[in-house]
Scaffold this active site. Structure first.
Site, PDB file in Angstrom:
ATOM      1  CE  LYS A 171     -10.940 -12.032 -12.938  1.00 34.60           C
ATOM      2  NZ  LYS A 171     -11.488 -12.015 -11.552  1.00 34.60           N
ATOM      3  CB  SER A 223     -13.702 -10.409  -8.496  1.00 36.97           C
ATOM      4  OG  SER A 223     -12.790  -9.468  -8.018  1.00 36.97           O
ATOM      5  CB  SER A 279     -10.742  -8.304 -10.389  1.00 33.25           C
ATOM      6  OG  SER A 279     -11.063  -9.669 -10.161  1.00 33.25           O
TER       7      SER A 279
HETATM    8  N1  GLN Z   1     -12.162  -6.030  -4.912  1.00 34.51           N
HETATM    9  C1  GLN Z   1     -11.584  -7.076  -4.126  1.00 34.51           C
HETATM   10  C2  GLN Z   1     -10.091  -6.924  -4.132  1.00 34.51           C
HETATM   11  O1  GLN Z   1      -9.617  -5.979  -4.647  1.00 34.51           O
HETATM   12  C3  GLN Z   1     -12.018  -8.408  -4.630  1.00 34.51           C
HETATM   13  C4  GLN Z   1     -11.223  -8.909  -5.754  1.00 34.51           C
HETATM   14  C5  GLN Z   1     -11.646 -10.288  -6.195  1.00 34.51           C
HETATM   15  O2  GLN Z   1     -12.681 -10.798  -5.785  1.00 34.51           O
HETATM   16  N2  GLN Z   1     -10.792 -10.894  -6.998  1.00 34.51           N
HETATM   17  O3  GLN Z   1      -9.388  -7.741  -3.617  1.00 34.51           O
END
Ligand code: GLN
Length: 489
Positions: free
Chosen positions: A77, A176, A152
């Protein structure tokens, strides 16, 4: 027509390399050919490093690099700092940021012989559930390219699901890794907070962030975890002590496994009936394997989203203060009138809407007079959520639930409605809030012309990865969802 990868799991490729049925260079070339052919449609990668990858692979073939991941092409990532290429966080703010150092996980993966093919797309600074918040582009779900891969870490999931690498690394602050794994039909693991070093992971919410793996199988996820886990003096929150052997007893079924079902999860709104049915069927599989299913209660879970969307923005507002166009990040080219104007123009240009929204929410929730009511209350809820899990894990070994309330949604379907997007995290955020371990694994597909993967989430106690992975493997060994692949041309 593009030839399929001869081996698309890390475990199979590792065996083939050991048996000299293929070479690291050959494997890397096959992956790179697929990236050239398919990534224009999937859009998983922000940047690729073909020459460097082939050079690393050649070193493996020459016997100069060894390790558990020797010669295996992976993707990481783009919020993990690498001393090569760029680390963009899919943000205009860091569009041409070149890190002077490698994140500890990057160092460890390469020390284990992994071949890093490229860096993958994410929601800007990891804030989102679809990659639609990326300032660069939206990645596509390989099972249906009109749909999102989740987020994400959507690029990392899409890259693996499309066969553009054999394993990948994401980060999970509120789901994420697990949610994109669920939407792309993969195994995704969020390790216990402190299990994997965060040094060189660009911080979003430091008390929740954790790095973890994606694989087609539980064994592949375990292998990547093995290579990454461990204490790091550069991350004071990483725990000391030896790392267990996650692969040693992976195939030994757990006798007397107790699978917990939280009654509060039944009350969750917006869960697709097909998702509920697939998860119920997965629980039946556990029953048929001799596990006991027990009811547990997580009464504060319904405050999870509210607490998460206070705590994470508060920490983000602090972590992201450094991007001011002076210390770090994009600086405006517009004429400016003093330092305040420079900072505000640079931040307005550099950050997208969702990041700005979170910085504002976090700043507000921490401000004098509101901090007590908002941030401190969220911390109190956090302690209660943690206590709920402690009580539940006295009665069961893992807690089963859906990972995501729905299968992959259409690009654009939720992007105009932040609250709808936040609700997609209902099953995942409490794991980060409590700092425990969680895994998502494929447990079915939706009906229809383009079947979409459904994910089963298993949560386990802190540092319980050995049993969590074994419990996941038990289900995997009894089912064949993990053998399905999307058809891409
Ligand atoms: N979807 C969650 C957010 O928008 C989790 C994001 C993540 O785990 N980085 O914060």
């Amino acid at each position: 027509m593009l030839p399929p990868l001869p081996f698309d799991t890390l475990t199979a490729a590792r065996a083939a390399l050991a048996a000299k049925q293929t070479s690291a260079v050959e494997l890397t070339k096959a992956v790179l050919a697929r990236v050239d052919a398919l990534d224009p449609a999937v859009k998983a990668y922000v940047s690729t490093y073909p020459e460097r990858a082939l050079a690393v692979a050649a070193e493996v073939d020459a016997g100069r690099r060894t390790g558990v991941l020797a010669g295996l092409p992976i993707a990481v990532k783009d919020n993990l700092c690498t001393s090569f290429g760029t680390t963009t966080c899919s943000s205009r703010m860091l569009a041409d940021f070149r890190s002077p150092y490698d994140a500890t996980v990057i160092q460890k993966l390469e020390a284990a012989g992994a071949v890093i093919v490229g860096k993958t797309n994410l929601d800007e600074f990891a804030m989102g559930s679809s990659t639609e918040n990326s300032a660069l582009f939206t990645s596509r779900n390989p099972w249906d390219t009109s749909r999102v891969p989740g987020g994400s870490s959507g690029g990392a999931a899409a890259a693996l699901a499309a066969g553009l690498c054999l394993g990948s690394i994401g980060s999970d602050t509120g789901g994420s890794i697990r949610q994109p794994a669920s939407l792309c039909g993969l195994v995704g693991l969020k390790p216990t907070y402190g299990r994997v070093s965060r040094y060189g992971l660009v911080a979003f919410a430091s008390s929740l962030d954790q790095v973890g793996p994606f694989g087609w199988t539980v064994a592949d996820a375990a292998l990547l975890l093995q290579a990454m886990a461990g204490n790091d003096p550069r991350d004071s929150t990483s725990v000391r002590g030896d790392v267990p052997d996650y692969l040693a007893e992976l195939d030994a079924p757990l006798t007397g496994l107790r699978v917990g079902i939280a009654k509060e999860y039944d009350a969750a709104e917006g869960v697709d009936p097909q998702v509920r049915a697939a998860v119920a069927a997965a629980v039946d599989v556990y029953r048929s394997l001799g596990a006991t299913v027990v009811d547990v209660s997580l009464p504060h879970t319904r405050y999870g989203i509210a607490a998460y969307y206070v705590i994470a923005p508060c920490e983000a507002s602090s972590n992201l203060a450094r991007y001011d166009g002076v210390h770090y990040g994009h600086r405006t080219a517009e004429p400016v009138d003093g330092i305040i104007d420079l900072v505000s123009k640079s931040r307005a240009e550099g950050f997208g809407d969702e990041v700005q929204r979170r910085i504002m929410v976090g700043t507000y929730a921490l401000s004098k007079g509101y901090g007590e009511r908002l941030y401190h209350n969220a911390l109190r809820v956090r302690a209660k959520i943690k206590a709920d899990f402690d009580a539940a894990f006295a009665r069961c070994d893992v807690i089963a639930s859906p990972t995501s309330p729905t299968a992959a949604f259409k690009v654009g379907e939720k992007s105009a409605d932040p609250l709808a997007m936040y609700l997609a995290d209902v099953f995942t955020v409490t794991c980060n809030i409590a700092g425990i371990a969680g895994v998502s694994l494929p447990c079915g597909f939706t009906a229809g012309e383009k079947p979409l993967p459904i994910g089963l989430q298993l949560l386990g106690p802190a540092f319980g990865e050995v049993n969590l992975l074994r419990a996941a493997r038990m289900y995997e060994a009894a089912t064949d969802w993990h053998t399905r692949r999307p058809v891409l041309s």
